[in-house]
Design a protein around this motif. Structure first.
Motif, short mmCIF file in Angstrom:
data_model
loop_
_atom_site.label_atom_id
_atom_site.label_comp_id
_atom_site.label_asym_id
_atom_site.label_seq_id
_atom_site.Cartn_x
_atom_site.Cartn_y
_atom_site.Cartn_z
N TYR A 186 0.85 -1.20 0.00
CA TYR A 186 0.00 0.00 0.00
C TYR A 186 0.88 1.24 0.00
O TYR A 186 1.88 1.30 0.70
CB TYR A 186 -0.88 0.02 1.26
N ASN A 187 0.50 2.22 -0.81
CA ASN A 187 1.17 3.51 -0.82
C ASN A 187 0.11 4.55 -1.16
O ASN A 187 -0.49 4.49 -2.23
CB ASN A 187 2.29 3.52 -1.86
N ALA A 188 -0.14 5.48 -0.25
CA ALA A 188 -1.21 6.46 -0.44
C ALA A 188 -1.05 7.26 -1.73
O ALA A 188 -2.05 7.69 -2.32
CB ALA A 188 -1.27 7.41 0.75
N ASP A 189 0.17 7.43 -2.22
CA ASP A 189 0.40 8.22 -3.43
C ASP A 189 0.30 7.41 -4.72
O ASP A 189 0.01 7.97 -5.77
CB ASP A 189 1.77 8.89 -3.37
N ALA A 194 -8.42 2.04 -3.77
CA ALA A 194 -9.10 2.16 -5.07
C ALA A 194 -8.27 1.54 -6.18
O ALA A 194 -8.81 0.89 -7.09
CB ALA A 194 -9.41 3.62 -5.36
N ASP A 195 -6.96 1.72 -6.13
CA ASP A 195 -6.08 1.11 -7.14
C ASP A 195 -6.15 -0.41 -7.06
O ASP A 195 -6.15 -1.09 -8.09
CB ASP A 195 -4.64 1.57 -6.95
N LEU A 196 -6.21 -0.95 -5.85
CA LEU A 196 -6.34 -2.40 -5.69
C LEU A 196 -7.65 -2.89 -6.28
O LEU A 196 -7.68 -3.89 -7.00
CB LEU A 196 -6.24 -2.79 -4.21
N ASN A 255 -4.85 -0.84 3.03
CA ASN A 255 -4.88 0.48 3.67
C ASN A 255 -3.55 0.74 4.39
O ASN A 255 -2.69 -0.13 4.48
CB ASN A 255 -6.07 0.64 4.62
N GLU A 256 -3.43 1.96 4.86
CA GLU A 256 -2.19 2.38 5.52
C GLU A 256 -1.93 1.59 6.79
O GLU A 256 -0.79 1.24 7.10
CB GLU A 256 -2.27 3.87 5.83
N PRO A 259 -8.29 12.96 -5.70
CA PRO A 259 -7.59 13.22 -4.44
C PRO A 259 -7.11 11.91 -3.83
O PRO A 259 -7.78 10.89 -3.94
CB PRO A 259 -8.65 13.87 -3.56
N ARG A 260 -5.99 11.96 -3.20
CA ARG A 260 -5.46 10.77 -2.53
C ARG A 260 -5.34 11.07 -1.04
O ARG A 260 -5.61 12.17 -0.61
CB ARG A 260 -4.12 10.39 -3.14
N GLY A 261 -4.93 10.09 -0.30
CA GLY A 261 -4.79 10.27 1.14
C GLY A 261 -6.16 10.44 1.79
O GLY A 261 -7.16 9.91 1.32
#
Length: 132
Positions: free
Chosen positions: A14-17, A22-24, A103-104, A44-46
């Motif tokens: 996982y990487n917020a940037d 959503a990418d997964l 997730n983070e 928007p991310r994060g």
């Protein structure tokens, strides 16, 4: 769906940037179900992106009537939030309901039993079927 088909996504970092929940979801839909789900590239991310996730999903999915099916979008709420802010994909594996998400907090993609999600501070907001 077979567990071996789903397991290959477990552990993706996982990487917020660059690779969030959503990418997964988009990756799984493309690779396992042949669906091309595209959200705005400049979304928007994060924390802000998570807060808008429910709205971003509306053009692609509608609430599921009846029991969820493999591949359904799962919108979740982290306990401290008031609206959907996290997404995953539903699977029925080994006679049990599961959600694959990233997730983070976990730092990577993980597969959780639906019944265990509250122990991780997550509550399911709803199951959504993809629009074709």
């Amino acid at each position: 769906m077979k567990l071996v088909e789903v397991e290959r996504f477990v552990g993706l970092p996982y990487n917020a940037d660059d690779f969030d929940c959503a990418d997964l979801v988009m990756l799984i839909q493309r690779e396992l179900f042949g669906r091309e789900v595209v959200v705005p590239g400049r979304r928007p991310r994060g924390a802000q992106g998570a807060a808008e996730l429910g709205e971003l999903s509306k053009p692609f999915a509608k609430p599921r009537e009846g029991p969820p099916r493999d591949g359904d979008l799962v919108l979740m709420i982290e306990v401290l939030q008031k609206r959907p802010g996290h997404a995953g994909v539903f699977f029925f594996l080994a006679h049990e309901a599961w959600v694959l998400h990233a997730n983070e907090k976990n730092g990577c993609a993980v597969l959780h039993r639906v019944r265990d999600l509250p122990d991780f501070g997550l509550r399911i907001e709803g199951f959504y079927e993809w629009l074709n």
